[in-house]
Scaffold this active site. Sequence first.
Site, PDB file in Angstrom:
ATOM      1  N   HIS A  64       0.829  -1.215   0.000  1.00 24.70           N
ATOM      2  CA  HIS A  64       0.000   0.000   0.000  1.00 24.70           C
ATOM      3  C   HIS A  64       0.860   1.261   0.000  1.00 24.70           C
ATOM      4  O   HIS A  64       0.439   2.298   0.489  1.00 24.70           O
ATOM      5  CB  HIS A  64      -1.006  -0.028   1.153  1.00 24.70           C
ATOM      6  N   GLY A  75      -6.098 -14.984  -6.722  1.00 24.17           N
ATOM      7  CA  GLY A  75      -6.608 -14.243  -5.566  1.00 24.17           C
ATOM      8  C   GLY A  75      -5.828 -14.485  -4.289  1.00 24.17           C
ATOM      9  O   GLY A  75      -6.312 -14.234  -3.190  1.00 24.17           O
ATOM     10  N   ALA A  76      -4.577 -14.968  -4.426  1.00 23.04           N
ATOM     11  CA  ALA A  76      -3.785 -15.303  -3.239  1.00 23.04           C
ATOM     12  C   ALA A  76      -2.814 -14.195  -2.855  1.00 23.04           C
ATOM     13  O   ALA A  76      -1.937 -14.390  -2.028  1.00 23.04           O
ATOM     14  CB  ALA A  76      -3.030 -16.604  -3.483  1.00 23.04           C
ATOM     15  N   GLY A  77      -2.945 -13.037  -3.481  1.00 22.13           N
ATOM     16  CA  GLY A  77      -2.028 -11.944  -3.178  1.00 22.13           C
ATOM     17  C   GLY A  77      -0.723 -12.058  -3.947  1.00 22.13           C
ATOM     18  O   GLY A  77       0.274 -11.429  -3.600  1.00 22.13           O
ATOM     19  N   SER A 134      -1.998 -12.566  -9.674  1.00 21.57           N
ATOM     20  CA  SER A 134      -2.447 -13.332 -10.837  1.00 21.57           C
ATOM     21  C   SER A 134      -3.094 -12.423 -11.876  1.00 21.57           C
ATOM     22  O   SER A 134      -2.980 -12.674 -13.082  1.00 21.57           O
ATOM     23  CB  SER A 134      -3.428 -14.425 -10.405  1.00 21.57           C
ATOM     24  N   SER A 135      -3.745 -11.345 -11.452  1.00 18.17           N
ATOM     25  CA  SER A 135      -4.410 -10.461 -12.423  1.00 18.17           C
ATOM     26  C   SER A 135      -3.384  -9.772 -13.311  1.00 18.17           C
ATOM     27  O   SER A 135      -3.524  -9.753 -14.534  1.00 18.17           O
ATOM     28  CB  SER A 135      -5.229  -9.367 -11.736  1.00 18.17           C
ATOM     29  N   ASP A 157       2.207  -4.375  -9.079  1.00 16.47           N
ATOM     30  CA  ASP A 157       2.075  -5.723  -9.639  1.00 16.47           C
ATOM     31  C   ASP A 157       2.553  -5.774 -11.085  1.00 16.47           C
ATOM     32  O   ASP A 157       3.280  -6.683 -11.485  1.00 16.47           O
ATOM     33  CB  ASP A 157       0.609  -6.183  -9.581  1.00 16.47           C
ATOM     34  N   TYR A 185     -10.118  -1.985  -0.678  1.00 21.82           N
ATOM     35  CA  TYR A 185      -8.909  -1.432  -1.308  1.00 21.82           C
ATOM     36  C   TYR A 185      -9.120  -0.002  -1.812  1.00 21.82           C
ATOM     37  O   TYR A 185      -8.348   0.908  -1.495  1.00 21.82           O
ATOM     38  CB  TYR A 185      -8.470  -2.329  -2.476  1.00 21.82           C
TER      39      TYR A 185
HETATM   40  C1  GLA Z   1      -2.505  -4.890  -4.865  1.00 23.55           C
HETATM   41  C2  GLA Z   1      -2.413  -3.766  -5.878  1.00 23.55           C
HETATM   42  C3  GLA Z   1      -1.033  -3.115  -5.854  1.00 23.55           C
HETATM   43  C4  GLA Z   1      -0.611  -2.739  -4.445  1.00 23.55           C
HETATM   44  C5  GLA Z   1      -0.835  -3.905  -3.484  1.00 23.55           C
HETATM   45  C6  GLA Z   1      -0.586  -3.525  -2.046  1.00 23.55           C
HETATM   46  O1  GLA Z   1      -1.659  -5.937  -5.231  1.00 23.55           O
HETATM   47  O2  GLA Z   1      -2.676  -4.242  -7.177  1.00 23.55           O
HETATM   48  O3  GLA Z   1      -1.026  -1.980  -6.704  1.00 23.55           O
HETATM   49  O4  GLA Z   1      -1.271  -1.585  -4.004  1.00 23.55           O
HETATM   50  O5  GLA Z   1      -2.149  -4.423  -3.571  1.00 23.55           O
HETATM   51  O6  GLA Z   1       0.754  -3.199  -1.874  1.00 23.55           O
END
Ligand code: GLA
Length: 375
Positions: A38, A121-123, A126-127, A171, A220
């Site tokens: 963030h 969707g696991a952080g 993937s998107s 990302d 978010y």
């Molecule tokens: C997601 C968002 C990123 C970033 C992270 C948190 O992955 O796509 O841009 O803000 O959350 O660090």
Amino acid sequence: MSPATIVDRLVADFAARFGGAPEVVVRSPGRVNLIGDHTDYNDGLALAMAIERAVWVAARRRDDRVVHAESTSEPNPVRFGLDDLDRSRRGWGAYLEGVSHVLRDGLVGWDGLVTADLPIGAGLSSSAALELATARVFAELGGLGWDPRAMAEACRRAENEWVGMQSGILDQFSSALAEAGTAMLIDFADRSVRHVPLPEGVAVLVLDTSTRRGLVDSAYNARRAECRSAAEALGVESLREADPDQLGSLPMPERARARHVLTENEAVRGVVAAFEADDLAAAGRWFATSHRSLRHDYEVSTEALDVMVAAAEAAGCFGARLTGAGFGGSVVALAPANRAGAVLERAVAAFGEATDLPGTGFVAEPAGGTSVVVP
Ligand code: GLA
């Protein structure tokens, strides 16, 4: 399964579905953010690395302006005309249409087959991996050329303008600009990237809680708006420039959100310095600081994430923290390289006992960015 086996199977599956060989196979990696969450949309810092787990697309040009994509894991194919994009369509096809929308010129239709060994969707981004893979297919088949920065920016716009997630560029940068064997320190204020090698004795563990929450539906975008209003109240362009002594003038929750951004930027600098000094205990303490800040000031952790962090620490990690947007997903932990497997197993087992959730994990190696693997 090794990447080579995944590609062999994908090519065989493409032939079975579409007849004949694909013209191109591209790969775009997921990422694990080591530290700095963030911060991207606050002009801050992050230390991220792309991982071996990825999205692959095998594709072949069509002679009309239609994209027809199938997935090895999703039952329904995606099909749309490049002159007939529809913003109301949801699901994984929205990423393909969003990328078509932002790239616009020089696009050709194609048949494609998508596969991934990246949990969705696991952080682990993937998107962005799917967006960059789609962009790479368009670039190869349409002869658009490949400028990884420009493509990362375009894919971020696809996410913001089409999918509706007001994400920063962490990302897409991680997926597009990564180099194998090294993590990357990204400064989002000037968009500079510096490659930072991992110390020899460390292994990066990704510990998936198996809990999921859709990003668009999550808080978010609300967090992002709170940061914007905090910056406005402080009279600064971004929270990167906020003076810590002024935060007391902000109401809650803006004060806590701004404090997180300052803490987190300092933690990124701390981990980079600790890596350079080979001080893994210090790096681990910064991980703990970051997780506390994400939990209490940014309020994006969950009970499952907190339990996984505690399990990783108790299992012998130097430090652990949630990674990515939060609200579910994965934890990243630094483990001693010579005991990584045992520490991982112990953490996942302790998490399972405490929560009854099927946690999983793997050791992540720093991988290269979006690439063409065939031909
Ligand atoms: C997601 C968002 C990123 C970033 C992270 C948190 O992955 O796509 O841009 O803000 O959350 O660090």
